[in-house]
Design an enzyme around this catalytic site. Structure first.
Site, PDB file in Angstrom:
ATOM      1  N   ARG A 130       0.970  -1.235  -0.081  1.00 44.19           N
ATOM      2  CA  ARG A 130       0.021   0.147  -0.063  1.00 44.19           C
ATOM      3  C   ARG A 130       0.834   1.157  -0.182  1.00 44.19           C
ATOM      4  NH1 ARG A 130      -3.281  -2.892  -1.478  1.00 44.19           N
ATOM      5  NH2 ARG A 130      -5.688  -2.987  -0.786  1.00 44.19           N
TER       6      ARG A 130
ATOM      7  N   GLU B 281      -3.912   7.369  -5.017  1.00 44.47           N
ATOM      8  CA  GLU B 281      -4.115   6.796  -6.150  1.00 44.47           C
ATOM      9  C   GLU B 281      -5.553   7.338  -7.064  1.00 44.47           C
ATOM     10  OE1 GLU B 281      -3.934   2.641  -5.773  1.00 44.47           O
ATOM     11  OE2 GLU B 281      -2.131   2.766  -4.812  1.00 44.47           O
TER      12      GLU B 281
ATOM     13  N   HIS C 292      -1.370   0.101 -10.007  1.00 44.44           N
ATOM     14  CA  HIS C 292      -1.828  -0.883  -9.056  1.00 44.44           C
ATOM     15  C   HIS C 292      -2.630  -1.751  -9.559  1.00 44.44           C
ATOM     16  CE1 HIS C 292      -3.821  -0.788  -4.716  1.00 44.44           C
ATOM     17  NE2 HIS C 292      -3.596  -2.081  -5.273  1.00 44.44           N
TER      18      HIS C 292
END
Ligand code: GLV
Length: 323
Positions: free
Chosen positions: A239, A268, A287
Protein backbone atom coordinates in the site's frame (compact mmCIF):
# COMPACT_ATOMS: atom_id res chain seq x y z
CA UNK A 1 -39.85 -13.01 -1.66
CA UNK A 2 -38.49 -9.54 -2.28
CA UNK A 3 -34.86 -9.53 -3.34
CA UNK A 4 -32.17 -7.71 -1.38
CA UNK A 5 -30.64 -4.67 -2.98
CA UNK A 6 -26.92 -4.82 -3.66
CA UNK A 7 -24.69 -1.94 -4.76
CA UNK A 8 -21.68 -2.75 -6.97
CA UNK A 9 -19.17 0.09 -7.22
CA UNK A 10 -17.38 -0.91 -10.45
CA UNK A 11 -17.84 -2.82 -13.66
CA UNK A 12 -17.09 -6.44 -12.71
CA UNK A 13 -16.77 -9.63 -14.79
CA UNK A 14 -20.11 -10.75 -16.24
CA UNK A 15 -20.08 -14.14 -14.48
CA UNK A 16 -19.86 -12.47 -11.09
CA UNK A 17 -22.59 -10.00 -11.96
CA UNK A 18 -24.89 -12.81 -13.13
CA UNK A 19 -24.34 -14.63 -9.84
CA UNK A 20 -25.31 -11.53 -7.89
CA UNK A 21 -28.40 -10.99 -10.03
CA UNK A 22 -29.66 -14.49 -9.23
CA UNK A 23 -29.82 -13.50 -5.57
CA UNK A 24 -30.41 -9.77 -5.50
CA UNK A 25 -31.53 -6.59 -7.15
CA UNK A 26 -28.27 -5.05 -8.41
CA UNK A 27 -27.41 -1.39 -8.76
CA UNK A 28 -24.09 -1.23 -10.62
CA UNK A 29 -21.79 1.70 -11.37
CA UNK A 30 -20.86 0.21 -14.70
CA UNK A 31 -17.60 2.01 -15.50
CA UNK A 32 -14.08 0.64 -15.79
CA UNK A 33 -12.25 3.91 -15.48
CA UNK A 34 -14.11 6.06 -12.98
CA UNK A 35 -14.88 5.24 -9.37
CA UNK A 36 -18.44 5.60 -8.13
CA UNK A 37 -18.84 9.07 -6.60
CA UNK A 38 -19.01 8.95 -2.80
CA UNK A 39 -22.27 10.96 -2.72
CA UNK A 40 -23.98 8.60 -5.13
CA UNK A 41 -22.74 5.60 -3.18
CA UNK A 42 -24.14 7.12 0.02
CA UNK A 43 -27.47 7.69 -1.72
CA UNK A 44 -27.64 4.19 -3.17
CA UNK A 45 -26.77 2.53 0.13
CA UNK A 46 -29.77 4.03 1.94
CA UNK A 47 -31.91 0.99 1.13
CA UNK A 48 -29.22 -1.59 0.29
CA UNK A 49 -28.41 -4.82 2.14
CA UNK A 50 -25.16 -5.57 0.35
CA UNK A 51 -22.15 -3.60 -0.87
CA UNK A 52 -19.73 -5.04 -3.42
CA UNK A 53 -16.78 -2.69 -3.18
CA UNK A 54 -13.35 -2.21 -4.73
CA UNK A 55 -9.90 -0.79 -3.99
CA UNK A 56 -10.18 3.00 -3.82
CA UNK A 57 -13.75 3.22 -2.49
CA UNK A 58 -13.81 4.94 0.85
CA UNK A 59 -16.09 2.97 3.17
CA UNK A 60 -16.06 5.05 6.33
CA UNK A 61 -18.21 5.75 9.36
CA UNK A 62 -20.13 8.61 7.70
CA UNK A 63 -21.12 6.30 4.86
CA UNK A 64 -22.12 3.47 7.19
CA UNK A 65 -24.20 5.94 9.25
CA UNK A 66 -26.43 6.32 6.22
CA UNK A 67 -26.73 2.64 5.35
CA UNK A 68 -29.15 1.34 7.99
CA UNK A 69 -29.98 -1.96 6.24
CA UNK A 70 -26.46 -2.96 5.26
CA UNK A 71 -25.64 -6.57 6.24
CA UNK A 72 -22.49 -7.29 4.30
CA UNK A 73 -19.57 -5.53 2.63
CA UNK A 74 -17.58 -7.59 0.15
CA UNK A 75 -14.38 -6.20 -1.34
CA UNK A 76 -12.83 -7.58 -4.52
CA UNK A 77 -9.36 -7.36 -2.99
CA UNK A 78 -7.24 -8.92 -0.30
CA UNK A 79 -6.51 -5.54 1.33
CA UNK A 80 -9.27 -3.80 3.22
CA UNK A 81 -7.58 -0.65 4.51
CA UNK A 82 -10.25 1.40 2.69
CA UNK A 83 -12.98 -0.04 4.91
CA UNK A 84 -13.66 0.98 8.50
CA UNK A 85 -13.81 -2.61 9.67
CA UNK A 86 -14.31 -1.68 13.34
CA UNK A 87 -17.36 0.45 12.53
CA UNK A 88 -18.74 -2.35 10.38
CA UNK A 89 -18.25 -4.90 13.18
CA UNK A 90 -19.92 -2.56 15.68
CA UNK A 91 -23.01 -2.56 13.47
CA UNK A 92 -22.95 -6.31 12.87
CA UNK A 93 -21.99 -5.88 9.22
CA UNK A 94 -19.90 -8.76 7.89
CA UNK A 95 -16.84 -7.86 5.80
CA UNK A 96 -15.41 -10.23 3.20
CA UNK A 97 -12.26 -10.16 1.04
CA UNK A 98 -10.42 -12.39 -1.44
CA UNK A 99 -7.14 -13.72 -0.04
CA UNK A 100 -5.27 -16.70 -1.50
CA UNK A 101 -6.35 -16.61 -5.15
CA UNK A 102 -4.20 -13.59 -5.94
CA UNK A 103 -1.02 -14.70 -4.18
CA UNK A 104 0.98 -16.03 -7.13
CA UNK A 105 -0.22 -13.38 -9.57
CA UNK A 106 0.83 -10.62 -7.19
CA UNK A 107 4.16 -12.31 -6.46
CA UNK A 108 4.75 -12.51 -10.25
CA UNK A 109 4.10 -8.78 -10.63
CA UNK A 110 6.31 -7.95 -7.65
CA UNK A 111 9.16 -9.88 -9.20
CA UNK A 112 8.52 -8.34 -12.61
CA UNK A 113 8.72 -4.88 -11.05
CA UNK A 114 11.91 -5.82 -9.20
CA UNK A 115 13.55 -6.97 -12.42
CA UNK A 116 12.28 -4.01 -14.42
CA UNK A 117 13.59 -1.51 -11.86
CA UNK A 118 16.96 -3.26 -11.45
CA UNK A 119 17.62 -3.58 -15.19
CA UNK A 120 16.00 -0.28 -16.23
CA UNK A 121 13.64 -2.08 -18.57
CA UNK A 122 11.02 0.65 -18.95
CA UNK A 123 13.58 3.46 -19.04
CA UNK A 124 15.50 1.57 -21.77
CA UNK A 125 12.35 0.96 -23.77
CA UNK A 126 11.45 4.66 -23.62
CA UNK A 127 15.02 5.51 -24.67
CA UNK A 128 14.66 3.47 -27.84
CA UNK A 129 11.12 4.66 -28.64
CA UNK A 130 12.07 8.29 -28.14
CA UNK A 131 14.90 8.02 -30.67
CA UNK A 132 17.85 8.41 -28.27
CA UNK A 133 19.57 5.14 -29.27
CA UNK A 134 22.36 6.18 -31.61
CA UNK A 135 24.98 3.52 -30.85
CA UNK A 136 25.76 0.56 -28.62
CA UNK A 137 27.58 1.73 -25.48
CA UNK A 138 29.71 -0.23 -22.99
CA UNK A 139 27.95 1.32 -19.99
CA UNK A 140 24.64 2.14 -21.67
CA UNK A 141 21.67 1.53 -19.33
CA UNK A 142 23.72 -0.53 -16.89
CA UNK A 143 21.68 -1.71 -13.92
CA UNK A 144 21.94 -4.01 -10.92
CA UNK A 145 22.32 -7.80 -10.89
CA UNK A 146 19.47 -9.86 -9.51
CA UNK A 147 20.85 -13.40 -9.61
CA UNK A 148 22.74 -14.09 -6.39
CA UNK A 149 21.94 -10.70 -4.80
CA UNK A 150 20.39 -10.22 -1.34
CA UNK A 151 16.65 -9.63 -1.12
CA UNK A 152 14.98 -8.32 2.03
CA UNK A 153 11.25 -9.00 2.26
CA UNK A 154 9.27 -6.94 4.76
CA UNK A 155 6.05 -8.85 5.47
CA UNK A 156 6.32 -12.61 5.00
CA UNK A 157 2.66 -13.43 4.43
CA UNK A 158 1.38 -15.40 1.46
CA UNK A 159 2.63 -12.93 -1.16
CA UNK A 160 5.96 -12.48 0.63
CA UNK A 161 6.38 -16.23 0.54
CA UNK A 162 5.60 -16.26 -3.19
CA UNK A 163 8.27 -13.63 -3.78
CA UNK A 164 10.76 -15.58 -1.63
CA UNK A 165 10.15 -18.72 -3.74
CA UNK A 166 10.86 -16.78 -6.91
CA UNK A 167 13.97 -15.24 -5.30
CA UNK A 168 15.22 -18.74 -4.39
CA UNK A 169 15.01 -19.60 -8.09
CA UNK A 170 17.37 -16.69 -8.73
CA UNK A 171 19.78 -18.00 -6.12
CA UNK A 172 19.20 -14.93 -3.97
CA UNK A 173 20.18 -14.63 -0.36
CA UNK A 174 16.79 -14.20 1.35
CA UNK A 175 16.28 -12.01 4.42
CA UNK A 176 12.89 -11.26 5.87
CA UNK A 177 11.18 -9.35 8.62
CA UNK A 178 7.73 -10.29 9.83
CA UNK A 179 5.50 -10.19 12.92
CA UNK A 180 6.17 -13.90 13.40
CA UNK A 181 8.95 -16.28 12.39
CA UNK A 182 8.36 -18.69 9.47
CA UNK A 183 10.58 -21.56 10.61
CA UNK A 184 9.54 -24.07 7.92
CA UNK A 185 10.13 -21.54 5.19
CA UNK A 186 13.48 -20.54 6.67
CA UNK A 187 14.60 -24.14 6.39
CA UNK A 188 13.13 -24.77 2.96
CA UNK A 189 14.42 -21.60 1.26
CA UNK A 190 17.43 -20.92 3.49
CA UNK A 191 15.76 -17.64 4.43
CA UNK A 192 17.00 -15.67 7.44
CA UNK A 193 14.80 -13.73 9.83
CA UNK A 194 16.30 -10.39 10.84
CA UNK A 195 15.45 -7.04 12.38
CA UNK A 196 14.12 -4.25 10.16
CA UNK A 197 17.36 -2.36 10.62
CA UNK A 198 19.53 -5.30 9.60
CA UNK A 199 17.33 -6.01 6.59
CA UNK A 200 17.33 -2.43 5.41
CA UNK A 201 21.06 -1.91 5.80
CA UNK A 202 22.01 -5.24 4.16
CA UNK A 203 19.56 -5.92 1.32
CA UNK A 204 20.23 -5.06 -2.31
CA UNK A 205 16.49 -5.33 -2.93
CA UNK A 206 14.06 -4.13 -0.26
CA UNK A 207 10.58 -5.44 -1.00
CA UNK A 208 7.68 -4.06 1.01
CA UNK A 209 4.65 -6.33 1.41
CA UNK A 210 3.15 -5.26 4.72
CA UNK A 211 -0.62 -4.65 4.81
CA UNK A 212 -1.78 -1.05 4.97
CA UNK A 213 -3.01 0.18 8.36
CA UNK A 214 -2.65 3.06 10.80
CA UNK A 215 0.26 1.14 12.39
CA UNK A 216 2.18 0.68 9.15
CA UNK A 217 1.66 4.23 7.83
CA UNK A 218 5.03 5.68 6.71
CA UNK A 219 6.89 2.68 8.14
CA UNK A 220 9.49 3.35 5.45
CA UNK A 221 10.65 6.96 5.54
CA UNK A 222 13.71 9.20 5.62
CA UNK A 223 15.53 7.20 8.31
CA UNK A 224 15.09 3.89 6.48
CA UNK A 225 16.06 5.27 3.06
CA UNK A 226 19.20 6.80 4.56
CA UNK A 227 20.14 3.38 5.95
CA UNK A 228 19.74 1.59 2.61
CA UNK A 229 22.72 0.78 0.39
CA UNK A 230 23.42 3.14 -2.54
CA UNK A 231 22.73 0.25 -4.94
CA UNK A 232 19.43 -0.62 -3.21
CA UNK A 233 16.31 -1.12 -5.29
CA UNK A 234 13.11 -0.47 -3.33
CA UNK A 235 9.91 -2.23 -4.38
CA UNK A 236 6.41 -1.55 -3.05
CA UNK A 237 3.43 -3.63 -4.11
CA UNK A 238 1.60 -3.36 -0.77
CA UNK A 239 0.00 0.00 0.00
CA UNK A 240 1.30 3.45 -0.88
CA UNK A 241 0.51 4.78 2.58
CA UNK A 242 3.21 2.50 4.02
CA UNK A 243 5.86 4.78 2.51
CA UNK A 244 6.68 8.44 3.03
CA UNK A 245 6.71 9.40 -0.65
CA UNK A 246 8.48 12.73 -0.06
CA UNK A 247 11.35 10.90 1.61
CA UNK A 248 11.40 8.35 -1.20
CA UNK A 249 11.58 11.13 -3.76
CA UNK A 250 14.56 12.72 -1.96
CA UNK A 251 16.35 9.37 -1.64
CA UNK A 252 15.95 8.67 -5.37
CA UNK A 253 16.80 12.18 -6.49
CA UNK A 254 19.96 12.37 -4.40
CA UNK A 255 20.91 8.77 -5.33
CA UNK A 256 20.82 7.63 -1.72
CA UNK A 257 19.22 4.56 -3.28
CA UNK A 258 19.51 3.25 -6.82
CA UNK A 259 15.93 2.85 -7.97
CA UNK A 260 12.35 2.12 -7.01
CA UNK A 261 9.54 0.06 -8.48
CA UNK A 262 6.10 1.15 -7.32
CA UNK A 263 2.67 -0.35 -7.97
CA UNK A 264 0.97 1.65 -5.21
CA UNK A 265 0.96 5.30 -4.11
CA UNK A 266 -0.12 7.49 -1.23
CA UNK A 267 -2.80 8.97 -3.49
CA UNK A 268 -4.21 6.83 -6.27
CA UNK A 269 -4.23 7.51 -9.13
CA UNK A 270 -0.95 9.40 -8.69
CA UNK A 271 -1.15 12.91 -10.20
CA UNK A 272 0.51 13.26 -13.60
CA UNK A 273 2.47 16.21 -12.20
CA UNK A 274 3.81 14.24 -9.20
CA UNK A 275 7.60 14.81 -8.80
CA UNK A 276 8.25 11.05 -8.54
CA UNK A 277 7.13 10.65 -12.15
CA UNK A 278 9.87 13.01 -13.29
CA UNK A 279 12.64 10.72 -12.04
CA UNK A 280 14.18 8.24 -14.49
CA UNK A 281 15.02 5.74 -11.74
CA UNK A 282 11.39 5.07 -10.81
CA UNK A 283 9.32 2.38 -12.49
CA UNK A 284 5.60 2.94 -11.93
CA UNK A 285 2.51 0.82 -12.47
CA UNK A 286 -1.20 1.60 -11.92
CA UNK A 287 -1.88 -0.76 -8.96
CA UNK A 288 -2.06 -3.96 -11.03
CA UNK A 289 -0.57 -6.51 -8.61
CA UNK A 290 -3.35 -9.08 -9.04
CA UNK A 291 -4.39 -8.03 -12.53
CA UNK A 292 -4.33 -11.18 -14.63
CA UNK A 293 -7.56 -12.08 -16.42
CA UNK A 294 -7.84 -15.40 -14.60
CA UNK A 295 -7.09 -14.05 -11.13
CA UNK A 296 -9.33 -11.00 -11.37
CA UNK A 297 -12.16 -13.27 -12.56
CA UNK A 298 -11.62 -15.60 -9.59
CA UNK A 299 -11.53 -12.64 -7.21
CA UNK A 300 -14.78 -11.28 -8.66
CA UNK A 301 -16.51 -14.64 -8.16
CA UNK A 302 -15.26 -15.06 -4.60
CA UNK A 303 -16.38 -11.53 -3.76
CA UNK A 304 -19.82 -12.39 -5.18
CA UNK A 305 -19.98 -15.57 -3.09
CA UNK A 306 -18.94 -13.69 0.04
CA UNK A 307 -21.67 -11.15 -0.60
CA UNK A 308 -24.39 -13.72 -1.21
CA UNK A 309 -23.40 -15.66 1.93
CA UNK A 310 -23.68 -12.44 3.95
CA UNK A 311 -27.12 -11.65 2.52
CA UNK A 312 -28.27 -15.13 3.48
CA UNK A 313 -26.86 -14.85 7.01
CA UNK A 314 -24.27 -17.53 6.35
CA UNK A 315 -20.57 -17.62 7.14
CA UNK A 316 -18.55 -15.74 4.53
CA UNK A 317 -16.03 -17.78 2.54
CA UNK A 318 -13.29 -15.33 3.52
CA UNK A 319 -14.14 -13.04 6.34
CA UNK A 320 -11.96 -10.11 7.34
CA UNK A 321 -10.57 -10.43 10.80
CA UNK A 322 -11.89 -7.37 12.61
CA UNK A 323 -9.25 -7.37 15.32
C1 GLV B 1 -5.12 -5.08 -4.10
O1 GLV B 1 -4.37 -4.21 -3.82
C2 GLV B 1 -5.69 -5.98 -3.14
O2 GLV B 1 -5.65 -5.67 -1.95
O3 GLV B 1 -6.23 -7.01 -3.54
Amino acid sequence: MEKHKVVVTRKIPEQALEKLKEHSEVYIWNYEEKPMPYELLTEQLKDASGLYTNVGDQIDKALLDQAPYLKVISTMAVGFDNIDVKEAARRGIAVGHTPGVLTETTADLTFALLMAAARRVVESSDYVREGHWKSWGPMLMTGQDIYGATIGIIGMGRIGEGVARRAAGFNMNILYHNRSRRFELEKELKASYCSMEELITTADFVVLLAPGSAQTRHMIGEKQFKQMKPNAVFINTSRGTNVDEKALYEALKTKEIWAAGLDVFEEEPIAESHPLLKLPNVTVLPHIGSASVATRTKMALIAAENLIAGLENQELLFKVNSK
